[in-house]
Motif scaffolding. Structure first.
Motif, PDB file in Angstrom:
ATOM      1  N   ILE A   1      24.518  61.796  89.400  1.00 25.05           N
ATOM      2  CA  ILE A   1      25.583  62.579  90.022  1.00 25.05           C
ATOM      3  C   ILE A   1      26.941  62.133  89.478  1.00 25.05           C
ATOM      4  O   ILE A   1      27.810  62.950  89.161  1.00 25.05           O
ATOM      5  N   GLU A   2      27.122  60.821  89.360  1.00 25.31           N
ATOM      6  CA  GLU A   2      28.393  60.287  88.871  1.00 25.31           C
ATOM      7  C   GLU A   2      28.689  60.766  87.449  1.00 25.31           C
ATOM      8  O   GLU A   2      29.828  61.109  87.125  1.00 25.31           O
ATOM      9  N   LYS A   3      27.670  60.776  86.600  1.00 24.04           N
ATOM     10  CA  LYS A   3      27.863  61.239  85.220  1.00 24.04           C
ATOM     11  C   LYS A   3      28.329  62.681  85.185  1.00 24.04           C
ATOM     12  O   LYS A   3      29.234  63.033  84.422  1.00 24.04           O
ATOM     13  N   GLN A   4      27.705  63.528  86.007  1.00 22.83           N
ATOM     14  CA  GLN A   4      28.087  64.933  86.022  1.00 22.83           C
ATOM     15  C   GLN A   4      29.510  65.108  86.528  1.00 22.83           C
ATOM     16  O   GLN A   4      30.273  65.939  86.018  1.00 22.83           O
ATOM     17  N   MET A   5      29.886  64.315  87.515  1.00 27.22           N
ATOM     18  CA  MET A   5      31.256  64.366  88.021  1.00 27.22           C
ATOM     19  C   MET A   5      32.252  63.926  86.951  1.00 27.22           C
ATOM     20  O   MET A   5      33.345  64.480  86.848  1.00 27.22           O
ATOM     21  N   MET A   6      31.867  62.944  86.146  1.00 28.25           N
ATOM     22  CA  MET A   6      32.733  62.498  85.051  1.00 28.25           C
ATOM     23  C   MET A   6      32.874  63.582  83.989  1.00 28.25           C
ATOM     24  O   MET A   6      33.970  63.800  83.450  1.00 28.25           O
ATOM     25  N   ILE A   7      31.774  64.270  83.708  1.00 31.87           N
ATOM     26  CA  ILE A   7      31.812  65.360  82.724  1.00 31.87           C
ATOM     27  C   ILE A   7      32.714  66.480  83.228  1.00 31.87           C
ATOM     28  O   ILE A   7      33.522  67.033  82.483  1.00 31.87           O
ATOM     29  N   ASP A   8      32.589  66.814  84.502  1.00 32.73           N
ATOM     30  CA  ASP A   8      33.414  67.868  85.089  1.00 32.73           C
ATOM     31  C   ASP A   8      34.904  67.519  85.012  1.00 32.73           C
ATOM     32  O   ASP A   8      35.746  68.405  84.848  1.00 32.73           O
ATOM     33  N   ARG A   9      35.203  66.239  85.130  1.00 32.32           N
ATOM     34  CA  ARG A   9      36.595  65.787  85.077  1.00 32.32           C
ATOM     35  C   ARG A   9      37.045  65.502  83.640  1.00 32.32           C
ATOM     36  O   ARG A   9      38.170  65.063  83.426  1.00 32.32           O
TER      37      ARG A   9
ATOM     38  N   GLU B   1      27.313  61.134  76.750  1.00 29.52           N
ATOM     39  CA  GLU B   1      28.028  59.861  76.595  1.00 29.52           C
ATOM     40  C   GLU B   1      27.716  58.935  77.764  1.00 29.52           C
ATOM     41  O   GLU B   1      27.612  59.365  78.916  1.00 29.52           O
ATOM     42  N   SER B   2      27.528  57.652  77.471  1.00 28.20           N
ATOM     43  CA  SER B   2      27.263  56.665  78.521  1.00 28.20           C
ATOM     44  C   SER B   2      28.579  56.141  79.078  1.00 28.20           C
ATOM     45  O   SER B   2      29.442  55.703  78.310  1.00 28.20           O
ATOM     46  N   PRO B   3      28.742  56.165  80.388  1.00 29.58           N
ATOM     47  CA  PRO B   3      30.004  55.703  80.979  1.00 29.58           C
ATOM     48  C   PRO B   3      30.157  54.189  80.938  1.00 29.58           C
ATOM     49  O   PRO B   3      29.172  53.455  81.005  1.00 29.58           O
ATOM     50  N   ASN B   4      31.393  53.724  80.825  1.00 26.76           N
ATOM     51  CA  ASN B   4      31.684  52.291  80.892  1.00 26.76           C
ATOM     52  C   ASN B   4      32.541  52.017  82.123  1.00 26.76           C
ATOM     53  O   ASN B   4      32.822  52.924  82.922  1.00 26.76           O
ATOM     54  N   ASN B   5      32.963  50.777  82.290  1.00 25.87           N
ATOM     55  CA  ASN B   5      33.732  50.386  83.474  1.00 25.87           C
ATOM     56  C   ASN B   5      35.017  51.198  83.623  1.00 25.87           C
ATOM     57  O   ASN B   5      35.408  51.570  84.737  1.00 25.87           O
ATOM     58  N   GLU B   6      35.675  51.475  82.503  1.00 26.45           N
ATOM     59  CA  GLU B   6      36.921  52.250  82.550  1.00 26.45           C
ATOM     60  C   GLU B   6      36.668  53.659  83.080  1.00 26.45           C
ATOM     61  O   GLU B   6      37.479  54.195  83.853  1.00 26.45           O
ATOM     62  N   HIS B   7      35.557  54.241  82.678  1.00 25.88           N
ATOM     63  CA  HIS B   7      35.213  55.590  83.151  1.00 25.88           C
ATOM     64  C   HIS B   7      34.983  55.599  84.658  1.00 25.88           C
ATOM     65  O   HIS B   7      35.403  56.534  85.356  1.00 25.88           O
ATOM     66  N   PHE B   8      34.318  54.564  85.159  1.00 20.14           N
ATOM     67  CA  PHE B   8      34.079  54.489  86.601  1.00 20.14           C
ATOM     68  C   PHE B   8      35.388  54.293  87.364  1.00 20.14           C
ATOM     69  O   PHE B   8      35.568  54.839  88.452  1.00 20.14           O
ATOM     70  N   GLU B   9      36.270  53.517  86.799  1.00 19.92           N
ATOM     71  CA  GLU B   9      37.579  53.310  87.438  1.00 19.92           C
ATOM     72  C   GLU B   9      38.338  54.630  87.547  1.00 19.92           C
ATOM     73  O   GLU B   9      38.986  54.904  88.565  1.00 19.92           O
TER      74      GLU B   9
ATOM     75  N   TYR C   1      36.707  56.842  90.303  1.00 16.85           N
ATOM     76  CA  TYR C   1      36.964  56.400  91.672  1.00 16.85           C
ATOM     77  C   TYR C   1      38.435  56.043  91.904  1.00 16.85           C
ATOM     78  O   TYR C   1      38.752  55.269  92.804  1.00 16.85           O
ATOM     79  N   LYS C   2      39.304  56.630  91.103  1.00 14.97           N
ATOM     80  CA  LYS C   2      40.737  56.393  91.284  1.00 14.97           C
ATOM     81  C   LYS C   2      41.177  56.829  92.676  1.00 14.97           C
ATOM     82  O   LYS C   2      41.964  56.154  93.333  1.00 14.97           O
ATOM     83  N   ASN C   3      40.668  57.983  93.113  1.00 16.27           N
ATOM     84  CA  ASN C   3      40.889  58.447  94.485  1.00 16.27           C
ATOM     85  C   ASN C   3      39.558  58.338  95.212  1.00 16.27           C
ATOM     86  O   ASN C   3      38.726  59.235  95.142  1.00 16.27           O
TER      87      ASN C   3
END
Length: 210
Positions: A54-62, A69-77, A80-82
């Motif tokens: 779910i998180e990956k899809q949310m990252m793609i949408d944003r 692409e595999s997410p890293n710590n910066e992507h998670f930050e 979850y900024k908000n």
């Protein structure tokens, strides 16, 4: 997952939650029993869902990451900024997935954010149950060694397990223990784990019977 800016999560989440029976979150350190529990729960009719999917899809949408692409710590930050906005959207997607596929029970794996547990409890109340598997380091190392067929190289496995633990702690996965509904000591035989999972499933089934 488009047009999310038009969705009122405060209104939609309760509507979607009405149609489900329960979500079981599985937390713990590496080799603590999360995946084993998810597999066994699936035999009881609890569908497995990886949180990262779910998180990956949310990252793609944003447009934080590209598809594949595999997410890293910066992507998670960035994701979850908000925290409030992201948690509500995450729960919406999980419930939408359950509703669209007529899923009554779901297991979320691996739970590594205590805030996510708190938001699930806030919006789902008794329909949310979080299990934290507390397993000794020695047992986890043995399981890792058996899984990788490296029982003759325990020192290597110990270092690998320590590295995994460091990553988990950086993500504050260990803090899920502080907000878990149940803490289960998983140092024992697998039959004990299975009996516990059956009890948790039937607890939710009876507690949320319509």
């Amino acid at each position: 997952m488009n047009n999310l800016n038009k969705i009122n999560f405060e209104e939609e989440i309760p509507k979607l939650a009405n149609n489900i029976k329960g979500i079981i979150s599985l937390g713990g350190m590496s080799e603590s029993g999360k995946s084993t529990s998810g597999i066994y729960l699936s035999k009881l009719g609890v569908i497995r869902l990886k949180i990262i999917s779910i998180e990956k899809q949310m990252m793609i949408d944003r447009k934080i990451i590209k598809p594949g692409e595999s997410p890293n710590n910066e992507h998670f930050e960035l994701l979850y900024k908000n925290v409030d906005e992201t948690m509500k959207e995450f729960i919406y997607h999980v419930l939408k997935f359950m509703n669209d596929n007529n899923i009554k029970y779901l297991s979320l794996e691996s739970m590594y954010r205590k805030e996510m547990v708190e938001y699930l409890e806030l919006y789902l109340s008794d329909k949310s149950l979080c299990i934290f598997f507390k397993t000794s380091f020695q047992i986890r190392v043995k399981r890792e060694a058996l899984k990788k067929n490296e029982t003759n190289n325990l020192e290597k496995v110990i270092q690998q397990t320590l590295k995994k633990d460091e990553f988990k702690k950086n993500c504050k996965a260990n803090e899920v223990e502080n907000v878990a509904t149940v803490i289960f000591n998983n140092d024992g035989k697998i039959e004990k784990l299975y009996s516990f999972l059956e009890a948790m499933y039937w607890y939710m089934e009876n507690n949320n019977a319509n």
